[in-house]
Design an enzyme around this catalytic site. Structure first.
Site: not given
Ligand code: PGA
Length: 255
Positions: A217, A171, A14, A101, A99, A177, A12
């Site tokens: 992460s 998630e 983003k 976010e 997601h 993140g 992903n």
């Molecule tokens: P990240 O993001 O690996 O940077 O934690 C994962 C995601 O949001 O799908």
């Protein structure tokens, strides 16, 4: 990972990767990853970089292209949004829905997420439904309730055949993140809760076959351990997917 379910490693991106960066990345990644019959590898570039992704992918159609979000309506006056049909026509095969976010930064509600998943399915895209709890919700013992609250409207909205082939991504919001990863035990427990909810709603066979990815992460150094947990069928990777070599390393950890 059991072969009953489809193992998936997904990137992903983003709001990263311009079209030119995308071309460069895909060429570099394709040189590092030859593909593997037992692993599905998917990318969610920003929508404007999708054509560049497809062009650079060339004949490597084992590298699946997806979109990060679509609007819940079919079309209309929604400045800045894209529809599932546009994404499909532009060459996307999969689409994320829900997601964290989108849920937390843009206010997507569980009902909107369900409608987005339906639009994706109607346009012929495979929805990947993201669910996950915040730290406060986890500490308040609400994990199971949150997973059910996020999954339920989607299972209700979708045709049973489509709901039966959904891919899920668990998630935990506090791990996205942040560099903090759920422990293999916590992730395994959440996957089991989600699978049991799917089973209660869709039947045991659907639940046994549903691929549930872990995200939050995931890095080259922890991917293999997470992927070895029963019930974790793949990973959805954010920041560590932005470097072709580190993402290829995660793909190698999955086979
Ligand atoms: P990240 O993001 O690996 O940077 O934690 C994962 C995601 O949001 O799908």
């Amino acid at each position: 990972m059991t072969q009953l379910r489809e193992p998936v490693v997904a990137a992903n991106w983003k709001m990263h990767m311009t079209p030119s960066q995308t071309r460069e990345y895909v060429r570099s990644f394709a040189a590092r990853w030859d593909g593997d019959d037992h692993l599905t590898v998917a990318f969610f570039p920003p929508a404007v970089s999708l054509p560049a992704f497809l062009e650079a992918r060339d004949d490597r159609d084992d590298l699946i292209a997806g979109v990060q979000d679509v609007h819940q309506e079919e079309e209309g006056a929604h400045t800045g949004a894209i529809s599932a049909r546009m994404a499909q026509d532009a060459g996307a095969a999969w689409g994320l829905a829900g997601h964290s976010e989108r849920r937390h930064e843009f206010g997507d509600t569980p009902e909107q997420v369900a409608r987005k998943a339906r639009r994706l399915a109607e346009a012929g895209l495979r929805p990947v439904l993201c669910v996950g709890e915040t730290l406060e919700e986890r500490e308040a013992g609400e994990l199971e309730r949150v997973l059910a609250r996020q999954a339920e409207p989607v299972l209700e909205e979708l045709d049973p055949a489509v709901a039966g082939s959904l891919i899920y991504a668990y998630e935990p919001v506090w791990a996205i993140g942040t560099g903090e990863t759920a422990s293999p035990e916590d992730a395994g427990e959440a996957h089991a809760l989600l699978r049991s909810h799917i089973g209660a709603r869709m039947g045991g066979e659907v639940a046994r076959r549903a691929s549930i990815l872990y995200g939050g992460s995931v890095k080259p150094h922890n991917a293999a351990e997470l992927l070895s947990v029963e019930g974790i069928d793949g990973v959805l990777v954010g920041s560590a997917s932005l470097e072709p070599e580190s993402f290829a390393e995660i793909c190698r950890a999955a086979v």
